[in-house]
Design a protein around this motif. Sequence first.
Motif, PDB file in Angstrom:
ATOM      1  N   GLN A  49       0.876  -1.311   0.186  1.00 13.24           N
ATOM      2  CA  GLN A  49      -0.142  -0.080  -0.440  1.00 13.24           C
ATOM      3  C   GLN A  49       0.779   0.919   0.237  1.00 13.24           C
ATOM      4  O   GLN A  49       1.557   1.120   1.351  1.00 13.24           O
ATOM      5  CB  GLN A  49      -1.062   0.468   1.086  1.00 13.24           C
ATOM      6  CG  GLN A  49      -1.785   1.111   1.021  1.00 13.24           C
ATOM      7  CD  GLN A  49      -3.298   1.059   2.118  1.00 13.24           C
ATOM      8  OE1 GLN A  49      -3.054   1.581   3.479  1.00 13.24           O
ATOM      9  NE2 GLN A  49      -4.055   0.014   1.842  1.00 13.24           N
ATOM     10  N   THR A  77      -3.529   3.471  -1.970  1.00 16.02           N
ATOM     11  CA  THR A  77      -4.078   2.720  -3.104  1.00 16.02           C
ATOM     12  C   THR A  77      -2.844   1.699  -3.153  1.00 16.02           C
ATOM     13  O   THR A  77      -1.723   2.091  -1.896  1.00 16.02           O
ATOM     14  CB  THR A  77      -3.651   3.935  -4.338  1.00 16.02           C
ATOM     15  OG1 THR A  77      -2.668   4.445  -4.584  1.00 16.02           O
ATOM     16  CG2 THR A  77      -5.139   4.925  -4.423  1.00 16.02           C
ATOM     17  N   ASN A  78      -2.040   1.195  -4.107  1.00 13.13           N
ATOM     18  CA  ASN A  78      -1.580  -0.128  -3.828  1.00 13.13           C
ATOM     19  C   ASN A  78      -0.510  -0.336  -5.232  1.00 13.13           C
ATOM     20  O   ASN A  78      -0.649   0.495  -6.124  1.00 13.13           O
ATOM     21  CB  ASN A  78      -1.959  -1.542  -3.583  1.00 13.13           C
ATOM     22  CG  ASN A  78      -3.912  -1.614  -2.075  1.00 13.13           C
ATOM     23  OD1 ASN A  78      -2.149  -2.052  -1.458  1.00 13.13           O
ATOM     24  ND2 ASN A  78      -4.169  -1.353  -2.710  1.00 13.13           N
ATOM     25  N   ASN A  99      -3.396  -4.219  -7.199  1.00 15.07           N
ATOM     26  CA  ASN A  99      -3.218  -4.889  -5.998  1.00 15.07           C
ATOM     27  C   ASN A  99      -4.018  -6.676  -6.517  1.00 15.07           C
ATOM     28  O   ASN A  99      -4.221  -6.663  -7.642  1.00 15.07           O
ATOM     29  CB  ASN A  99      -3.668  -4.672  -5.249  1.00 15.07           C
ATOM     30  CG  ASN A  99      -5.067  -5.071  -5.103  1.00 15.07           C
ATOM     31  OD1 ASN A  99      -5.995  -4.513  -5.600  1.00 15.07           O
ATOM     32  ND2 ASN A  99      -6.341  -4.879  -3.468  1.00 15.07           N
TER      33      ASN A  99
END
Length: 321
Positions: free
Chosen positions: A287, A292-293, A314
């Motif tokens: 993360q 967000t990832n 992700n």
Amino acid sequence: MTLRARILIAVAAAALLGGAAVLYVARSAPAVSTPESTGTVRPGPRLQVLTNGVLSTVSLADPRGPRAVTDRRCDRAYAANGMLACLLPVDALTATRLVVLGPDLRERHSVALTGFPNRLRVSASGRMVSWTVFIDGHSYATTGFSTRTGILDTRTGAQVESLEEFTATIDGRPHRAVDTNFWGVTFAADDTRFYATMSTGGKRYLVEGDLAAKTVRTLAENVECPSLSPDGTRIAYKAAVDGDPQRGWRLSVLDLPTLRVTPLAEPTSVDDQPAWLDDTTVAYALQRDDGTNNVWSVAADGTGEPRLLVEGANSPAVVPS
């Protein structure tokens, strides 16, 4: 408090916390905008990911290139051999649901679930699907959480509602306790054996399960969210630092024949179930500071350094073609 109320509280808490794990080494990735339009993906093997919760694919040869974005929303997703599993997001009005889709993204199976979506896997054959939801709590770093892990046979429609129904042994001794939880299933090639995490008595074990016999047995301690390598000889997983999840997790690989552990070159705490890109490389999500990832990869033998694969994504899963 009702179960629905607990789920809504968990959703709100997850949104506030952003699902952030405890970091024992911080590393930031470049903050970039994620694509929202459909691009032209190169032919060949692809990497399926979730872009801002939307099912997407990129070329495995060019994962930071164009991204094909669908209109299918998932909280977790995974795919294998043409079968795609999706855990639908929870909101104030609807509970989560497992949907299994074919290559055309048409729904083949649907299972109503209660809880907060967490882990999801499809066996290499595409036949078996397993999911984990939080019933209470929303983090493996805390105590007192409760999970439910089930399995669906997409060929027969048979369903295991909870692995807690299975007979468990710890070091060969029968075990049954009210604090037992399971999460993070990964399937062997025969679609009968599987591996998962079992927690009980303050310890977290890697267990090997047998779907036909409805049994699980412990193999090793401090193994969470296992992922079986394509050759079936190793488990990629997250290992709690000094056995304490509140200190974060170190991405590691366990050799099944010898139980030898190899810590990988990712220094940041990884709170994810890793996925194998091939027999030598492991992918996982981290993360960013903005919540967000990004999807990263690292060598499975402990060498090298992490590589940024897909920004703003992700739930990685390799789709051969």
